[in-house]
Design an enzyme around this catalytic site. Structure first.
Site, PDB file in Angstrom:
ATOM      1  N   TYR A  58      -0.767  -1.697 -15.429  1.00 33.94           N
ATOM      2  CA  TYR A  58      -1.701  -1.368 -14.348  1.00 33.94           C
ATOM      3  C   TYR A  58      -2.137   0.093 -14.369  1.00 33.94           C
ATOM      4  CZ  TYR A  58       0.059  -5.728 -12.221  1.00 33.94           C
ATOM      5  OH  TYR A  58       0.436  -7.024 -11.963  1.00 33.94           O
ATOM      6  N   HIS A  78       6.197  -8.857 -18.768  1.00 31.35           N
ATOM      7  CA  HIS A  78       4.883  -9.124 -18.178  1.00 31.35           C
ATOM      8  C   HIS A  78       4.247 -10.379 -18.765  1.00 31.35           C
ATOM      9  CE1 HIS A  78       1.240  -6.884 -16.240  1.00 31.35           C
ATOM     10  NE2 HIS A  78       1.221  -8.170 -15.975  1.00 31.35           N
TER      11      HIS A  78
END
Length: 269
Positions: A41, A101
């Site tokens: 992110y 992830h």
């Protein structure tokens, strides 16, 4: 199960420095106790600053981040190094929850999971999570973990209910976290959701979240940056849907996935 607050703050695409810091601190002071970020992110430093600015004890907050194949990698030493960098960015000594992830790139269950066990042994993380896994990959990860799997996170909302993944979590006693629980804002345009919301005098966002949270073992991490949306989402905790409400949402026969990625497990389904 305990240990994972039902609603957390999602921070994907929240990369404006002041906005991200303010949203994290506002959410924590409003009552959130679960903040989700990721190396990918690009906002771990902002999230960490928001946590530092909030007048909330650190030991009351579940902070989660994710290691990514395209950032530091998922080989043993890469996971260790990636977590250390994330801790530095977040300004923390240890992390409550670390995820894989995506099971892509150089992800290898024996090697990657052994790194997570090492981080647990060293006290740098408290819990292990995975994101975007299939049931087959979940079983493989669990087989190679010495510690229990704590949580699986995947895109889940009324247009992508993922009953199979939720049932697996319930059967094996780990948490399930729904990301994009508002279907990237599409819940506001779903007639069934809007009707239920009008009947209860609440927002469609609250209905979508309450529908998820009434499932055993399920939490949600809606993304929000403005104080109004942050507080509105949290009020889903006070909304109890009727059996008819739940059935109506369950019966939605349209399916849409908003998150796609090359190499994702579902591409082989």
């Amino acid at each position: 199960m305990c240990g994972l607050p039902a609603i957390g703050l999602g921070t994907w695409q929240n990369t404006d420095w002041e906005t991200c810091i303010d949203s994290v601190s506002t959410a924590l002071e409003a009552g959130y106790r679960h903040v989700d970020t990721a190396q990918y992110y690009g906002n771990e430093e902002m999230v960490g600053e928001g946590i530092a600015q909030a007048d909330v004890p650190r030991d009351e907050i579940v902070v989660a981040t994710k290691v990514h194949a395209e950032k530091f990698g998922l080989a043993y030493e890469e996971v260790i190094e990636g977590l250390e960098v994330s801790l530095d960015r977040l300004g923390l000594d240890s992390l409550d929850l670390l995820y894989v992830h995506w099971p892509v790139g150089n992800y290898d269950a024996p090697e990657t999971m052994s790194a997570f066990d090492e981080l647990l042994d060293r006290g740098l993380i408290d819990h292990v999570g995975v994101c975007n896994f299939s049931i087959e990959l979940l079983e493989e990860a669990r087989d190679h973990l010495e510690s229990p799997l704590f949580v699986h996170q995947a895109e889940t909302h009324p247009l992508l209910p993922r009953d199979d993944l939720i049932a697996h979590a319930q059967k094996h006693g780990y948490h399930y976290v729904a990301y994009s629980p508002l279907a990237r804002g599409s819940v506001f345009d779903i007639p069934e959701i809007r009707d239920v919301a009008e009947r209860h005098g609440v927002s469609p966002a609250q209905v979508s979240l309450a529908w998820l949270l009434q499932k055993d073992n399920v939490a949600a991490i809606p993304k929000a940056s403005g104080e109004g949306h942050i507080r509105d989402n949290l009020r889903a905790l006070d909304l109890e849907l009727t059996t008819d409400d739940v059935d109506r949402i369950d019966d939605i026969d349209r399916t849409k996935r908003f998150v796609e990625r090359q190499g994702a497990p579902w591409l082989d389904e």
